[in-house]
Design an enzyme around this catalytic site. Structure first.
Site, short mmCIF file in Angstrom:
data_model
loop_
_atom_site.label_atom_id
_atom_site.label_comp_id
_atom_site.label_asym_id
_atom_site.label_seq_id
_atom_site.Cartn_x
_atom_site.Cartn_y
_atom_site.Cartn_z
N PRO A 72 0.92 -1.24 -0.06
CG PRO A 72 -0.77 -1.54 1.72
CD PRO A 72 0.66 -2.13 1.18
CD GLU A 74 0.40 -6.30 10.56
OE1 GLU A 74 -0.49 -7.27 10.78
OE2 GLU A 74 -0.03 -5.40 10.20
NE ARG A 127 -6.58 -6.30 -21.27
CZ ARG A 127 -6.59 -5.24 -22.14
NH1 ARG A 127 -5.66 -4.27 -22.02
NH2 ARG A 127 -7.69 -5.22 -22.94
CG ASP A 170 -7.03 -1.64 -23.22
OD1 ASP A 170 -5.94 -1.84 -22.80
OD2 ASP A 170 -7.87 -2.42 -23.31
C1 4FV Z 1 -1.22 -4.06 -1.27
C2 4FV Z 1 -1.94 -3.16 -2.08
C3 4FV Z 1 -1.54 -4.59 -0.02
C4 4FV Z 1 -0.32 -5.18 2.74
C5 4FV Z 1 0.23 -6.03 3.94
C6 4FV Z 1 -0.20 -7.43 1.91
C7 4FV Z 1 -0.87 -6.12 1.91
C8 4FV Z 1 0.36 -7.61 3.43
N1 4FV Z 1 -0.32 -4.53 -2.29
N2 4FV Z 1 -1.37 -2.81 -3.23
N3 4FV Z 1 -2.98 -2.28 -1.57
N4 4FV Z 1 -0.75 -5.42 0.48
O1 4FV Z 1 -2.67 -4.15 0.56
O2 4FV Z 1 -0.63 -3.51 -3.22
O3 4FV Z 1 1.44 -8.04 3.40
#
Ligand code: 4FV
Length: 262
Positions: free
Chosen positions: A88, A115, A153, A168
């Site tokens: 995130p 986490e 794609r 697209d």
């Molecule tokens: C995430 C997202 C995501 C966070 C902790 C995996 C999680 C756990 N990855 N974009 N939004 N990852 O939430 O890419 O490890």
């Protein structure tokens, strides 16, 4: 293009690669997907891949050693591929980034769990951190699948006919038009008649106009990302005229709100 996913749930990725466009692209040698199970790179009898966070707090953190070993193995298989961490905290994934990544010879995708991963792995090995959106998943696998899907794609030969990727959404920072197929009437709802004319230029113009209207209503932010072209300005002026006429007619008929909206 090589895709190497580092995960503790390789079966999740396998199901994704064994179906649809991914399966066909894989069979056609357009992509070469593989998963490395991080647990296979963990030491000790229990092959532990996570541990408690320094400083306390809830949840677990993925240990650096198994990840470093797995990244090393992936790099030996795809030396030129960037190492991408899905999290995130990453750069927001979008169509322009998909295009950028589709130019790589391969992608090494770290799918975190718990986490997250030990920060020292990001500092030492990660070339690009990518987020698919401001929400928290239980693991990075779904995000890795979204990236691999959007990139695949765009690869030559992946989609049935080349130009479908050209039509697209977001192709030129505009939403796609509505799509219709048989029956011509569904639960009392018909389809735009222009689509039945066989007049390709008229149909193409309608599709551009419909895409523009949807972009204006749903994602006006996209209009700032690419300047309006002459046709779009013409359409917006036409619609503005129609809106002004409508407002005037409402006012003149006294049915609408008085000027100033009271
Ligand atoms: C995430 C997202 C995501 C966070 C902790 C995996 C999680 C756990 N990855 N974009 N939004 N990852 O939430 O890419 O490890």
């Amino acid at each position: 293009m090589k895709f190497i996913a580092l995960t503790i749930f390789p079966e999740l990725l396998q199901a994704f690669w064994d179906n649809g466009i991914m399966r066909r692209a894989s069979a056609g040698g357009i992509i070469e997907p593989s998963a490395l199970n991080v647990r296979d790179y963990a030491q000790g009898r229990h092959k532990v891949t996570d541990d408690r966070p320094y400083g306390g707090g809830c949840g677990m953190v993925m240990k650096p050693e198994p990840l470093a070993a797995a990244i090393g193995a992936a790099r030996r298989t795809a030396p030129g591929a960037p190492v991408i961490l899905l999290s995130p905290q990453g750069r927001r994934f979008d169509q322009p980034m998909a295009k950028e990544l589709a130019r790589c010879e391969g992608l090494i995708l770290i799918c975190g769990r718990y986490e997250g991963i030990d920060e020292r792995i990001s500092e030492q090995f990660v070339d690009l951190e990518v987020s698919i959106g401001d929400f928290v998943l239980t693991g990075g696998e779904l995000a890795a699948m979204a990236v691999m899907d959007a990139v695949t794609r765009l690869l030559p030969g992946a989609l049935g006919n080349e130009d479908s990727a050209d039509q697209d959404s977001f192709r030129n920072q505009r939403l796609d038009c509505g799509h219709y197929t048989r029956p011509p009437e569904f639960e009392g709802r018909t389809i735009p008649q222009v689509l039945l004319t066989g007049h390709h230029e008229l149909i193409a113009r309608w599709r551009r106009a419909d895409g523009l209207m949807r972009t204006l209503v749903r994602r006006p932010d996209l209009l700032q990302l690419k300047p309006l072209d002459g046709e779009e300005i013409g359409l917006l002026e036409k619609w503005r005229g129609e809106i002004d006429k409508l407002i005037r007619s409402q006012r003149d008929s006294g049915s609408g709100p008085s000027p100033g909206g009271g």
